[in-house]
Design a protein around this motif. Structure first.
Motif: not given
Length: 348
Positions: A318-328
């Motif tokens: 699995a993995g983490l999705l980030f947007k502008k430094g924040q984990v979504i």
């Protein structure tokens, strides 16, 4: 140290503070109009700004009439030996000429080409190549060194200036990066004209990209170079892509997204190479500026993703999705690509 004088190739300004422009050259038979135009259109979509075509004979010169009429990019005619081909190319609407004044005949013939170029406000690129230096310069210097290249260029510049023509840009081509650097540094101190930079005969895709990136990157970082071509033994699409990557890495131009991806290591538990390649190919289809991070683990991933507009960091399955430094959210490995693309579309 960018050139003070500005010229214009079609609608593209070169020198005098204008952005460094990206050129390429077709590898089609210029006499085959449709195939040549198809390649020009592909290169235009890749953000090529100026295109050069070889003009080896009268049939190729005649083909320029239709090519110039339909080309989405300003066309430069590459002429050797026969001044009459330069005259035909000008008559058929080219936006620029690339010649070596020393190999197209007598001064009277050069004067005739200059007169036709002046009438149409078409700039001339003086192209000096280490492989075809004048014999007297080779005897004087013993080999194609930087000083020899510059002296050859200045000799040709003086010839055009004698005819009152100053719509000039200059290139010094060699496959040896140290000689290239020394030659352009010396020339930049001596002339106000725009400089076209490139490493000639740079090699196949892998070797040529490295050699060109080193040579052109150093020159551009020093403020030398107004227009550029990355010369590769490969599809010219890669010439354009490489040129833009060089410019973007130096913050000189921006054309589409930037990809940040980490090297693989023993901590990586996702197929990062495949994932990064897939993202990279998709990003070539996006025009707007965007910073995308594709990271292999949580060591550097969150930090790099924090600097990006959008990014992913892999983990075990699995993995983490980030947007502008924040984990979504956390995403299964097989859904990482589709989740990233979905968020990129939402950024529009």
């Amino acid at each position: 140290m960018a050139s003070k004088k500005q010229i214009k190739i079609g609608n593209i300004l070169i020198g005098g503070g204008a952005p460094v422009s990206v050129q390429s050259m077709t590898n089609t038979d210029t006499r085959d109009v449709e195939t040549t135009l198809q390649q020009i259109e592909v290169l235009a979509r890749e953000k090529c700004e100026i295109i050069r075509v070889a003009v080896p004979d009268e049939e190729a010169a005649q083909a320029l009439k239709e090519i110039c009429r339909r080309s989405p990019l300003p066309v430069i005619a590459d002429i050797h030996f026969d001044y009459r081909l330069a005259l035909k190319a000008l008559a058929h609407g080219v936006a620029g000429l690339r010649i070596n004044p020393g190999n197209i005949g007598s001064e009277d013939r050069v004067k005739e080409v200059v007169a036709a170029a002046r009438e149409r406000a078409v700039p001339i690129r003086i192209g000096v190549n280490a492989g075809s230096l004048e014999k007297d310069l080779l005897e004087k210097y013993g080999h194609p060194c930087a000083e020899a290249l510059v002296e050859s260029a200045l000799r040709h510049v003086a010839l055009l200036e004698r005819f009152g023509y100053e719509e000039i840009k200059i290139s010094l081509k060699t496959s040896r990066v140290p000689v290239l650097l020394a030659a352009y540094r010396l020339l930049a101190q001596k002339v106000p004209y725009p400089l076209h930079i490139g490493v000639t005969e740079a090699g196949t895709l892998f070797r040529g990209v490295i050699k060109s990136s080193v040579g052109l990157g150093i020159l551009l970082s020093e403020g030398i170079g107004d227009t550029m071509r990355v010369s590769l033994t490969a599809d010219p699409v890669y010439e354009v892509r490489t040129a833009w990557q060089i410019l973007q890495s130096l913050n000189l131009r921006q054309a589409g997204p930037e990809l940040v991806s980490c090297p693989t290591c023993g901590r990586c538990q996702v197929n990062l190479i495949k994932l990064a390649e897939e993202v990279d190919q998709i990003l070539y289809q996006i025009d707007r500026p965007l910073k995308v991070a594709v990271m292999g683990c949580a060591v550097n991933g969150p930090g790099e993703a924090r600097e990006a507009d959008i990014g992913i960091a892999g983990g075990k399955g699995a993995g983490l999705l980030f947007k502008k430094g924040q984990v979504i959210r956390k995403v299964p490995e097989e859904q990482l690509l589709s989740a990233l693309l979905e968020e990129i579309r939402r950024l529009d």
